[in-house]
Design a protein around this motif. Structure first.
Motif, short mmCIF file in Angstrom:
data_model
loop_
_atom_site.label_atom_id
_atom_site.label_comp_id
_atom_site.label_asym_id
_atom_site.label_seq_id
_atom_site.Cartn_x
_atom_site.Cartn_y
_atom_site.Cartn_z
N LEU A 47 0.82 -1.20 0.00
CA LEU A 47 0.00 0.00 0.00
C LEU A 47 0.86 1.26 0.00
CD1 LEU A 47 -2.55 -0.99 2.82
CD2 LEU A 47 -2.80 -1.33 0.36
N TYR A 48 0.32 2.31 -0.60
CA TYR A 48 0.94 3.63 -0.50
C TYR A 48 0.55 4.25 0.84
CZ TYR A 48 2.32 3.49 -5.43
OH TYR A 48 2.91 3.15 -6.62
N MET A 49 1.26 5.29 1.22
CA MET A 49 1.06 5.94 2.52
C MET A 49 -0.40 6.30 2.78
SD MET A 49 2.51 7.33 5.30
CE MET A 49 4.19 7.96 5.07
N ASP A 50 -1.07 6.94 1.82
CA ASP A 50 -2.47 7.33 2.02
C ASP A 50 -3.36 6.11 2.28
OD1 ASP A 50 -2.00 10.01 1.79
OD2 ASP A 50 -2.53 10.14 -0.33
N GLN A 51 -3.08 5.02 1.60
CA GLN A 51 -3.86 3.80 1.80
C GLN A 51 -3.61 3.21 3.19
OE1 GLN A 51 -2.14 2.02 -1.79
NE2 GLN A 51 -4.23 1.80 -2.63
N VAL A 52 -2.36 3.32 3.67
CA VAL A 52 -2.01 2.83 5.01
C VAL A 52 -2.77 3.61 6.07
CG1 VAL A 52 -0.17 2.64 6.73
CG2 VAL A 52 0.28 1.99 4.36
N LEU A 88 10.28 1.29 12.37
CA LEU A 88 9.60 0.70 11.23
C LEU A 88 10.60 0.56 10.08
CD1 LEU A 88 6.70 -0.04 10.09
CD2 LEU A 88 6.66 2.28 9.18
N PRO A 89 10.73 -0.63 9.50
CA PRO A 89 11.60 -0.74 8.33
C PRO A 89 11.13 0.21 7.23
CG PRO A 89 11.03 -2.92 9.17
CD PRO A 89 10.17 -1.92 9.91
N PRO A 90 12.05 0.73 6.44
CA PRO A 90 11.64 1.70 5.41
C PRO A 90 10.74 1.05 4.35
CG PRO A 90 13.95 1.10 5.17
CD PRO A 90 13.49 0.48 6.44
N PRO A 91 9.86 1.83 3.74
CA PRO A 91 9.02 1.29 2.66
C PRO A 91 9.87 0.96 1.44
CG PRO A 91 8.79 3.67 2.80
CD PRO A 91 9.63 3.27 3.96
N VAL A 92 9.33 0.11 0.60
CA VAL A 92 10.02 -0.25 -0.64
C VAL A 92 9.31 0.47 -1.78
CG1 VAL A 92 10.68 -2.13 -2.19
CG2 VAL A 92 10.69 -2.49 0.30
N LYS A 93 10.03 1.37 -2.43
CA LYS A 93 9.45 2.18 -3.52
C LYS A 93 8.17 2.86 -3.05
CE LYS A 93 11.44 -0.70 -7.15
NZ LYS A 93 11.18 -1.60 -8.30
N LYS A 94 8.23 3.44 -1.85
CA LYS A 94 7.12 4.19 -1.24
C LYS A 94 5.90 3.33 -0.93
CE LYS A 94 8.42 8.65 -3.19
NZ LYS A 94 7.99 9.86 -3.89
N LYS A 95 6.09 2.01 -0.89
CA LYS A 95 4.97 1.11 -0.59
C LYS A 95 5.24 0.33 0.69
CE LYS A 95 2.78 0.31 -5.05
NZ LYS A 95 2.32 -0.75 -5.98
#
Length: 200
Positions: free
Chosen positions: A32-37, A71-78
């Protein structure tokens, strides 16, 4: 105490029976993208808010968690399902523990079980914790009832017009003492765990 206060306690105790958690199967298996999270967390944890205007998680919070290594970093902003599980843990811990303590507590989980291909993964850890917590609800209810009954017998010699408030104050102090003791135990255990980890 007045019937209104007793009704309030009974209502609170009944609400404990309805406490639920986000089931792992309810978490999307797609990234998911940030907004979806933030939308997902807001929807799923809405019932835990004290005030309607409270935010469950914001973009700033999530970015700070990643920056502070909670929190581990997102992968490609997901963000993956595992990211969401870690965020749920953070959400419940953040009202009780410092950022540093949460990082100390979660790091072994994220190091070992984050996006692993093993059968025993972060979902398995999360499910077990939820099972343990749900199994404790009735004993928590009984403890609260006992504290309530003890508090209702206090301040018998106080002015009658002040007794209801003083009994309520005693009850809140008793609950607060429980929280304080348990928080102290948690912090000491985290400190001990951190020392052992640093000694390795």
């Amino acid at each position: 105490m007045t019937i209104d206060t007793n009704d309030l306690l009974n209502s609170i105790l009944q609400s404990l029976e309805r406490i639920d958690y986000i089931h792992p199967e309810e978490i999307p298996n797609i990234d998911l993208y940030m907004d979806q999270v933030t939308t997902f967390m807001e929807t799923q944890l809405r019932s835990t808010k004290r005030y309607e205007q409270d935010k469950i998680l914001t973009k700033t919070m999530i970015n700070n968690y990643a920056k502070n290594h909670l929190l581990p970093p997102p992968v490609k902003k997901k963000y993956s399902k595992e990211h969401l599980l870690v965020l749920i843990f953070i959400y419940y811990f953040k009202n009780l523990l410092s950022i540093h303590d949460i990082e100390t507590l979660l790091k072994p989980l994220t190091d070992t079980y984050f996006q692993t291909s093993d059968n025993f993964d972060l979902s398995a850890v999360y499910k077990e914790v939820c099972h343990l917590e749900k199994s404790r609800i009735s004993s928590v209810q009984e403890d609260i009832k006992k504290l309530w009954n003890e508090s209702s017998k206090s301040y018998q010699d106080a002015p009658s017009e002040d007794q209801e408030y003083l009994k309520l104050f005693a009850f809140i102090c008793s609950l607060s003492f429980d929280v304080y003791i348990k928080k102290t135990i948690i912090e000491k255990m985290i400190d001990s765990f951190a020392e052992k980890t640093n000694d390795k």
